[in-house]
Design an enzyme around this catalytic site. Structure first.
Site, short mmCIF file in Angstrom:
data_model
loop_
_atom_site.label_atom_id
_atom_site.label_comp_id
_atom_site.label_asym_id
_atom_site.label_seq_id
_atom_site.Cartn_x
_atom_site.Cartn_y
_atom_site.Cartn_z
CG ASP A 1 -0.42 -0.22 2.30
OD1 ASP A 1 1.18 -0.13 2.60
OD2 ASP A 1 -1.09 0.10 3.55
CB SER A 2 4.62 1.75 -0.12
OG SER A 2 4.79 0.51 -0.81
CG ASP B 1 0.18 -4.08 1.98
OD1 ASP B 1 0.49 -4.99 2.87
OD2 ASP B 1 1.11 -3.24 1.80
CE LYS C 1 2.96 -5.87 3.77
NZ LYS C 1 2.39 -4.81 4.48
CD GLU D 1 0.22 -1.34 8.20
OE1 GLU D 1 -0.09 -0.77 9.07
OE2 GLU D 1 0.85 -1.21 6.88
CD GLU E 1 7.60 -0.25 8.13
OE1 GLU E 1 6.38 -0.98 7.36
OE2 GLU E 1 7.86 0.79 7.48
O1 KIV Z 1 3.60 -1.27 1.56
C1 KIV Z 1 4.64 -1.54 1.88
O2 KIV Z 1 5.58 -1.02 0.66
C2 KIV Z 1 4.85 -2.23 2.95
C3 KIV Z 1 6.48 -2.45 2.87
C4 KIV Z 1 7.34 -1.30 3.48
C5 KIV Z 1 6.85 -3.77 4.04
O3 KIV Z 1 4.22 -2.67 3.63
#
Ligand code: KIV
Length: 269
Positions: free
Chosen positions: A49-50, A88, A118, A120, A187
């Protein structure tokens, strides 16, 4: 006849941990880069989600939507032959309750063709993890600095430096493993703590800003490739200086167009 490609699965990652071989993971958000990373031999591609930061220009990862993540996931999956693709779940798509979390995970898997999701959080998301895993969807956890909670933390500083938070992180990691996660991202936590967590868990840990005692590492592709000269936290290593190289290339192109050097005869029909 060409030899069939040996695809990376969650079981491959488990075997790598047992064998003591580190796992390499990188983010990707589009077809072109995902194709290169897959061909280069990366084990895991994270559609992070980055994307909200590096693709959309948002200050945090809060704004990106489930449908936008699905779009990025579709682009990446199309390019990949071998890597494990993890997508994510974005903020708001799983926090309210486990019904919502399960529905979001199913939607991502059906619409992208990705291999895992994934999310959080620690103990507070274990019910969701259990239900998603029970539906047959592999789940990667993510604890330590969890950017979707940035307004709760207030800063992007290193997490779990104090004993109470470190103890909670160990409890969360164990709870995620017990709930069925196949791996956990750690992280921005102290290296010694990440090493301890990694040794206590049977499943692999993937670190970012968590030292090299983790079972693998992940970097955001823009950081690894040096696409943003303004972003220089100590945990990233820039393998290229693409912002400089791209700037020079585009400036040269502008010159060539203006001077009518481009296109020349061999570049014309
Ligand atoms: O969204 C992302 O890129 C991440 C990584 C930094 C692990 O969750």
């Amino acid at each position: 006849m060409s030899t069939p490609i040996k695809k990376v699965t969650t079981h491959t990652l488990q075997k790598l941990k047992i064998a003591g071989e580190k796992i390499a993971m990188i983010t990707a958000y589009d077809y072109s880069f995902a194709r290169i990373f897959d061909t280069a031999g990366i084990e895991v591609i994270l559609v992070g989600d980055s994307a909200g930061n590096v693709m959309a220009g948002h200050e945090t990862t809060i704004a990106i939507t489930l449908d936008q993540m699905i779009y990025h996931g579709q682009c990446v999956v199309k390019a990949v032959n071998r890597s494990l693709v993890v997508i994510d779940l974005p903020f708001g798509s799983y926090q309210s309750n486990s019904d919502v979390a399960l529905a979001s995970a199913i939607k991502v898997m059906k619409e992208t063709g990705g291999h895992a999701i994934k999310l959080e959080g620690g103990e507070e998301v274990t019910e969701s993890v259990q239900r998603i895993v029970s539906a047959g969807i592999p789940v990667m956890g993510h604890i330590g600095l969890t950017p979707q909670s940035i307004y709760k933390f207030g800063t992007y500083n290193v997490r779990a430096k104090e004993k109470a938070e470190a103890d909670k992180l160990i409890t969360d990691a164990k709870a995620l493993e017990d709930a069925g996660c196949f791996a956990i991202v750690l992280e921005k936590i102290p290296a010694a703590l990440a090493k301890e967590v990694s040794s206590r868990l049977a499943i692999p840990t993937i670190g970012i800003g968590a030292g090299n005692g983790c079972d693998g590492q992940v970097l955001v592709m823009h950081d690894l490739l040096g696409i943003n000269n303004e972003f220089n936290p100590r945990f990233i290593r820039k393998y290229l200086q693409l912002e400089n190289q791209i700037t020079e290339a585009v400036q040269q192109y502008i010159k060539d167009v203006k001077s009518t050097d481009f296109p020349n005869e061999t570049e014309s029909y």
